[in-house]
Design a protein around this motif. Structure first.
Motif, PDB file in Angstrom:
ATOM      1  N   LYS A 119       0.817  -1.209   0.000  1.00  0.00           N
ATOM      2  CA  LYS A 119       0.000   0.000   0.000  1.00  0.00           C
ATOM      3  C   LYS A 119       0.854   1.264   0.000  1.00  0.00           C
ATOM      4  CE  LYS A 119      -4.316   1.641   2.034  1.00  0.00           C
ATOM      5  NZ  LYS A 119      -5.340   1.426   3.100  1.00  0.00           N
ATOM      6  N   SER A 120       2.090   1.179   0.478  1.00  0.00           N
ATOM      7  CA  SER A 120       2.976   2.350   0.526  1.00  0.00           C
ATOM      8  C   SER A 120       3.571   2.672  -0.833  1.00  0.00           C
ATOM      9  CB  SER A 120       4.108   2.108   1.535  1.00  0.00           C
ATOM     10  OG  SER A 120       3.602   1.964   2.842  1.00  0.00           O
ATOM     11  N   VAL A 121       3.440   1.756  -1.780  1.00  0.00           N
ATOM     12  CA  VAL A 121       3.956   1.960  -3.130  1.00  0.00           C
ATOM     13  C   VAL A 121       2.760   2.106  -4.067  1.00  0.00           C
ATOM     14  CG1 VAL A 121       5.444   1.052  -4.942  1.00  0.00           C
ATOM     15  CG2 VAL A 121       5.951   0.538  -2.555  1.00  0.00           C
ATOM     16  N   ALA A 122       2.755   3.164  -4.858  1.00  0.00           N
ATOM     17  CA  ALA A 122       1.629   3.445  -5.753  1.00  0.00           C
ATOM     18  C   ALA A 122       1.682   2.534  -6.974  1.00  0.00           C
ATOM     19  CB  ALA A 122       1.638   4.910  -6.166  1.00  0.00           C
ATOM     20  N   LEU A 123       1.494   1.242  -6.717  1.00  0.00           N
ATOM     21  CA  LEU A 123       1.513   0.235  -7.772  1.00  0.00           C
ATOM     22  C   LEU A 123       0.279  -0.647  -7.636  1.00  0.00           C
ATOM     23  CD1 LEU A 123       5.260  -0.855  -7.494  1.00  0.00           C
ATOM     24  CD2 LEU A 123       4.299   0.625  -9.246  1.00  0.00           C
ATOM     25  N   LEU A 170      -3.158   4.474   5.728  1.00  0.00           N
ATOM     26  CA  LEU A 170      -1.846   4.514   5.073  1.00  0.00           C
ATOM     27  C   LEU A 170      -1.973   5.011   3.634  1.00  0.00           C
ATOM     28  CD1 LEU A 170       0.914   3.680   6.270  1.00  0.00           C
ATOM     29  CD2 LEU A 170       0.765   1.598   4.907  1.00  0.00           C
ATOM     30  N   GLN A 171      -1.069   5.897   3.253  1.00  0.00           N
ATOM     31  CA  GLN A 171      -1.057   6.462   1.908  1.00  0.00           C
ATOM     32  C   GLN A 171       0.225   6.047   1.186  1.00  0.00           C
ATOM     33  OE1 GLN A 171      -3.664   8.220   0.639  1.00  0.00           O
ATOM     34  NE2 GLN A 171      -4.735   7.902   2.583  1.00  0.00           N
ATOM     35  N   ALA A 172       0.148   5.978  -0.137  1.00  0.00           N
ATOM     36  CA  ALA A 172       1.324   5.650  -0.946  1.00  0.00           C
ATOM     37  C   ALA A 172       2.320   6.814  -0.928  1.00  0.00           C
ATOM     38  CB  ALA A 172       0.911   5.341  -2.375  1.00  0.00           C
ATOM     39  N   VAL A 173       3.591   6.504  -0.753  1.00  0.00           N
ATOM     40  CA  VAL A 173       4.635   7.543  -0.719  1.00  0.00           C
ATOM     41  C   VAL A 173       5.690   7.316  -1.799  1.00  0.00           C
ATOM     42  CG1 VAL A 173       4.338   7.955   1.753  1.00  0.00           C
ATOM     43  CG2 VAL A 173       5.981   6.220   0.990  1.00  0.00           C
ATOM     44  N   LEU A 174       5.525   6.257  -2.584  1.00  0.00           N
ATOM     45  CA  LEU A 174       6.519   5.922  -3.610  1.00  0.00           C
ATOM     46  C   LEU A 174       5.800   5.477  -4.867  1.00  0.00           C
ATOM     47  CD1 LEU A 174       9.622   5.496  -4.122  1.00  0.00           C
ATOM     48  CD2 LEU A 174       9.261   3.111  -3.510  1.00  0.00           C
TER      49      LEU A 174
END
Length: 325
Positions: free
Chosen positions: A72-76, A210-214
């Motif tokens: 979830k931390s990676v915008a994929l 949790l938001q995507a940061v990458l």
């Protein structure tokens, strides 16, 4: 272009930016997985090194949550595959479906066509279903009905398994274990960390906020920065000697493969970048040796009967093989 500007300066700037991005990613995941920063760092190293990750631990220790938080931390694109005994290979890779309008078969992609595949409780799938992941994890494409379909440029398998519950589970074959870049264990939290977990979940689970940061672009830049971390010839020789020692140790029936040698060197490069270094040291190699190599080693029956573990054998090897100065 400013005077004195060189490609080396550009690489240094990319490495510094990548390190900052990586630290932000680790901090983000740590909002969910409290008190396990070293484990999170190694999981991020696997992501940076184009590796697949196996999370193995007892139930309730945050294996699936760590995988979800990282994804979830990676915008994929991320898909979840709940492994069960009735899972079929076509449920993983996809299946040709007949289209009555065109009177032709059309391929319907399975969940493996994604950026991050969360394979939950992978050892509950039968060996036949597990084998569907072999080609995906190594070749990064899928062959179905005589056709080959490429997977996305960014593809990672995040798998979890419970090592103690034997009912309804199947041991992962050696060929599949060797395709996992690392095997990590979260372990139980301390009493203080568990109290922090209680407070963090008093008003809902942090994973929901949790938001995507990458993004994919930043990830590709960071991966390139990993490959630019310098490895001295003496260090490469040290890595090769470590792996070679696993193949002749009297307590081991099977040592690490050349794939393990490459993984050990790449993991040390990834950890070096994470720590802001532009070179690999013997200490970094020793730090990543256990998670990279231990699951690739097969004990002899006599050693297993005496209570020996692959981790202990690998620790002996790390102490015996001299490191470069």
């Amino acid at each position: 272009m400013p005077a004195g500007y060189t490609a080396a300066h550009s690489n240094d700037m990319n490495a510094a930016a990548s390190m900052q991005t990586i630290q932000t990613l680790i901090d983000n995941v740590e909002q969910v997985i409290i008190g396990k920063r070293p484990v999170i760092e190694l999981a991020v190293v696997a992501l940076l090194c184009r590796g697949h990750l196996l999370l193995e631990d007892v139930p309730g220790t945050g294996k699936t949550m760590l995988a979800r938080a990282l994804a979830k931390s990676v915008a994929l694109d991320c898909k979840r595959l709940q492994c069960t005994p009735d899972l079929l290979p076509s449920d993983v890779t996809g299946v040709p479906v007949f289209n009555q309008k065109t009177t032709e078969f059309e391929f319907r992609p399975g969940p493996v066509f994604t950026n991050i595949l969360l394979a939950d409780e992978i050892n509950r799938a039968t060996p036949r279903a597990q084998s569907a992941l072999l080609e995906c994890m190594e070749e990064f494409h899928v062959s179905v009905d005589g056709h080959t379909y490429p997977l996305p440029p960014v593809f990672m398998v995040l798998a979890t398994q419970n090592p103690i519950e034997m009912a309804g589970t199947y041991v992962l074959p050696e060929a599949q274990l060797d395709r996992f870049f690392m095997r990590l264990s979260t372990g139980y939290p301390s009493a203080a960390e568990e109290a922090r977990i209680l407070r963090a979940q008093a008003h809902g689970h942090p994973i929901e906020r949790l938001q995507a940061v990458l993004g994919e672009a930043e990830l590709l830049v960071a991966r390139q920065a990993v490959s630019e971390v310098h490895v001295e010839d003496s260090l490469a020789d040290y890595v090769a000697r470590l792996v070679a020692a696993t193949r002749v140790h009297p307590d081991l029936r099977l040592g690490a493969s050349p794939r393990g040698t490459l993984a050990l060197c790449r993991a040390a490069q990834g950890l070096a970048l994470l720590q802001g270094r532009d070179y690999v040291s013997p200490e970094l190699v020793k730090t990543v040796a256990q998670p990279v190599l231990a699951h690739r080693l097969i004990l002899r029956p006599q050693a297993a009967a005496q209570g020996r573990h692959a981790e202990a054998v690998l620790a002996d090897i790390l102490n015996q093989v001299p490191a470069p100065v």
